[in-house]
Every structure is written in structure tokens, then in C-alpha cells.
Design a protein around this motif. Structure first.
Motif, mmCIF file in Angstrom:
data_model
loop_
_atom_site.group_PDB
_atom_site.id
_atom_site.type_symbol
_atom_site.label_atom_id
_atom_site.label_comp_id
_atom_site.label_asym_id
_atom_site.label_seq_id
_atom_site.Cartn_x
_atom_site.Cartn_y
_atom_site.Cartn_z
ATOM 1 N N ARG A 94 0.824 -1.205 0.000
ATOM 2 C CA ARG A 94 0.000 0.000 0.000
ATOM 3 C C ARG A 94 0.857 1.254 0.000
ATOM 4 O O ARG A 94 0.575 2.232 -0.706
ATOM 5 C CB ARG A 94 -0.945 -0.003 1.208
ATOM 6 C CG ARG A 94 -2.093 -0.990 1.093
ATOM 7 C CD ARG A 94 -3.207 -0.696 2.082
ATOM 8 N NE ARG A 94 -2.791 -0.867 3.475
ATOM 9 C CZ ARG A 94 -2.505 0.122 4.303
ATOM 10 N NH1 ARG A 94 -2.542 1.385 3.895
ATOM 11 N NH2 ARG A 94 -2.162 -0.127 5.552
ATOM 12 N N ARG A 149 -6.590 -7.360 -3.766
ATOM 13 C CA ARG A 149 -7.627 -6.354 -3.531
ATOM 14 C C ARG A 149 -7.017 -4.945 -3.527
ATOM 15 O O ARG A 149 -7.635 -3.995 -4.009
ATOM 16 C CB ARG A 149 -8.323 -6.607 -2.190
ATOM 17 C CG ARG A 149 -8.931 -7.997 -1.995
ATOM 18 C CD ARG A 149 -10.149 -8.240 -2.856
ATOM 19 N NE ARG A 149 -9.815 -8.551 -4.241
ATOM 20 C CZ ARG A 149 -9.365 -9.760 -4.628
ATOM 21 N NH1 ARG A 149 -9.189 -10.734 -3.743
ATOM 22 N NH2 ARG A 149 -9.096 -9.987 -5.887
ATOM 23 N N ASP A 152 -6.579 -4.013 -7.053
ATOM 24 C CA ASP A 152 -7.882 -3.673 -7.638
ATOM 25 C C ASP A 152 -8.246 -2.222 -7.319
ATOM 26 O O ASP A 152 -8.668 -1.457 -8.194
ATOM 27 C CB ASP A 152 -8.971 -4.597 -7.078
ATOM 28 C CG ASP A 152 -8.850 -6.036 -7.569
ATOM 29 O OD1 ASP A 152 -8.167 -6.262 -8.578
ATOM 30 O OD2 ASP A 152 -9.443 -6.922 -6.925
ATOM 31 N N ALA A 153 -8.111 -1.857 -6.032
ATOM 32 C CA ALA A 153 -8.479 -0.498 -5.613
ATOM 33 C C ALA A 153 -7.564 0.539 -6.259
ATOM 34 O O ALA A 153 -8.026 1.620 -6.677
ATOM 35 C CB ALA A 153 -8.406 -0.393 -4.090
#
Length: 333
Positions: A94, A149, A152-153
Motif C-alpha cells: 500500500r 484487492r 484492484d483499488a
């Protein structure tokens, strides 16, 4: 192109550096927690090294002016310290993607895994549209699924960045064999125990079938993903599938089938006693991963594996017994 590679000193990282520097077209920056001490004659001598930990350090300076980022940084151990692996593997991803957005890097190529897929009970090869909820409850699988995920975001929020995720089968090469023996076998598995001449019988858990891919073949796929205008997910695996007969032939030893539940219980007991560094949930993942359909990589990346799964696994076994390694810190013999 300026290509920044995180986790550059590891198994897949070193193979990617070799592929990206092969023709001299790219300015390659390797990001690693420990800077390798490389000889001038090393194939990686042209790489600029930047010390950094994706879980903690400021990543903006190294990404400034980058044309592409290849994200490979990953911690497999300690399996008894899930907060530490989560900090690197999940939080680190992230943080890196946030820095990519701030610096406007136009291309991201991220390493996912076959273990990101949901478990299956069949032998039909799956394509990249299969569900990615993680093959077992092992931290490795959970973190790979979580990063799917996150990607994806990121894709949804950053349409101007081309995002590629590679999902290789199990990745081996001779120079990473000692590292992999330490990661999966720890102090319990000594190099001599993997000498094929000294293996009297090979226990194989019931239902095991293994796809693998050589790290060099993954490196070539990464280079293609950087250079070609592609996006999305790509499966990577050699053509052959290793089952009990093939594994016995590879090791030159007779095999014995072991009930999967018994093998998992034994691994869990050894893991709880801190004799083995991996829990039984990783065996569950190995038994539940799908076989991979690699059609998309072959057509859109013009990629074909140059080495078979048997050759890749054989290099790992021989390298672990030698023991083999390289001059980057994670791969030291």
C-alpha cells in the motif's frame, strides 16, 4: 526506461535484474534492505542500488523520474511473527502504491502468486479470471489475496497507471536454493539431506501435484510486462506437472504416499515446537492450488518457458545440497 525494482536482491528479483539489464536498454534501480557487495564482473554490476524497506522508508525519492516499478519485495519469514510479514507484504504494498501515485509513475508490475487463487479440488487449468481469495489460511496466501484487492483499488483510483500482476507457480533457480532451504526447512533440513544419492525413500502427501517455473523465465515475463502495452493478470508456469512418479524420478528414489492429514499434522507439530519454520497450512495451500492456464502470457507477452518444472525443481534440489547461492545477502549460501 528507468525501472525501479523492489525486493531486487531475492530469488525473483535477481532474475528480473538479469532480464532487465541484458540488452542495456534500461536504467535499473534495485531497492533492497541490504545492499549487495557485487564484483565488477557480476551481471548485476550495472544496477544502481538503493537501500530501503517498503514497510517503513520514504519511497518517493527513489521513484522520482521512474518509468516503471516492479514490485517484488516480500517477507516469507518469520511465520511466527505475522505482524512483521504483514508490515512488509501488505502495508509495504500500500505504501509503495501511494508513492507511485504521488510520483506519477506510469507502469506498475507486481508479483502475485498461484497461492492467491482460491483452493480447487480438480485438475482443470484455470485462467486469470478465477477467484483470488487465497488457497489456505496461511499468512502467505492471505497476504497475496489481500494485495490482489489492494491492486484492484489502486487500478480503480489511478486509471492513468498501467498495472500488471504476475501469478507464477512455484519459482526456483539454483542460486536461490540455499535461501529456500532455510525458508522452508530451517535448521531441521541440512544440505546433505537433499543429496539425491542419500535419499532412500521420498514421502509424498496424497494428492500432491506441482507446477513450477524457473526464476529466469519469470524474469523474462517481467521484462516483457514492463515493455509491452499490456495490463491485468498473467499466469506463469512451465508446461509439465510434477506428481508422485515424476518427483520420485527426479529424486532418484522410490516414493511412499502419505495421507495429507498426517503430513499436515506432523508439520504443524514441528512448527509449534519451532523445529520447522513453516506451518501445515502451507501444505494445505500446496495441495489446494489450481493448475495454471498460461495462454494469456504466451499470446500477449510472447512468453514461453525455456525450462521445465522438473529442471527448475532439480536445480533447487541440487543447489540446496551443494549448497549454492549468490552474492546478494538473501541468497548467500
Amino acid at each position: 526506461m528507468k525501472v525501479v525494482v523492489t525486493g531486487a536482491s531475492g530469488n525473483i528479483g535477481t532474475a528480473c535484474l538479469r532480464a532487465l539489464t541484458a540488452d542495456g536498454r534500461h536504467q535499473v534501480v534495485g531497492v533492497a534492505r541490504r545492499r549487495p557487495d557485487l564484483e565488477r564482473a557480476s551481471p548485476l554490476a550495472s544496477v544502481s542500488w538503493h537501500p530501503g524497506d517498503v514497510g517503513y522508508d520514504d519511497l518517493d525519492p527513489v521513484l522520482t523520474g521512474a518509468d516503471a516499478v516492479v514490485h517484488l519485495a516480500w517477507k516469507f519469514q518469520p511465520t511466527h511473527g505475522p505482524r512483521e510479514t504483514w508490515r512488509t507484504n501488505a502495508v509495504g504494498t500500500r505504501r509503495l502504491l501511494a508513492a507511485v501515485r504521488r510520483r506519477g509513475v506510469p507502469v506498475v508490475v507486481a508479483a502475485s502468486s498461484v497461492a492467491a487463487y482460491s483452493p480447487v479440488d480438480h485438475d482443470r487449468p484455470v485462467d486469470e479470471g478465477a477467484e483470488t481469495d487465497g488457497t489456505s489460511e496461511a499468512a502467505y496466501c492471505r497476504e497475496k489475496a489481500y494485495n490482489e484487492r489492494v491492486l484492484d483499488a489502486f487500478e480503480a483510483a489511478t486509471p492513468g497507471t498501467r498495472v500488471v500482476r504476475l501469478r507464477p507457480a512455484f519459482v526456483f533457480q539454483r542460486s536461490a536454493a540455499s535461501e529456500q532451504r532455510r525458508i522452508f526447512g530451517g535448521a531441521l533440513v541440512r544440505p546433505r539431506m537433499l543429496d539425491r544419492r542419500l535419499v532412500p525413500v521420498l514421502p509424498v502427501p496424497r494428492g500432491l501435484r506441482l507446477q513450477a517455473v524457473h526464476a529466469g523465465d519469470v524474469g523474462r515475463a517481467v521484462a516483457a510486462a514492463v515493455e509491452r502495452p499490456v495490463s491485468g493478470a498473467f499466469n506463469l508456469a512451465a508446461d509439465d506437472v510434477l506428481r508422485r512418479p515424476e518427483l520420485g524420478e527426479l529424486m532418484g528414489a522410490p516414493t511412499i504416499e502419505v495421507p495429507a492429514g498426517v503430513a499436515r499434522a506432523a508439520m504443524d507439530a514441528a512448527w509449534h515446537a519451532r523445529l520447522l519454520p513453516v506451518p501445515g497450512s502451507l501444505l494445505a495451500a500446496l495441495l489446494g492450488v489450481p493448475l495454471l492456464d498460461t495462454t494469456r502470457a504466451r499470446t500477449e507477452l510472447a512468453w514461453t518457458p525455456r525450462q521445465t518444472a522438473g529442471q527448475a525443481v532439480g536445480q533447487m534440489v541440487d543447489g540446496a545440497a551443494m549448497p549454492a547461492g549468490s552474492r546478494t545477502p538473501p541468497l548467500h549460501p
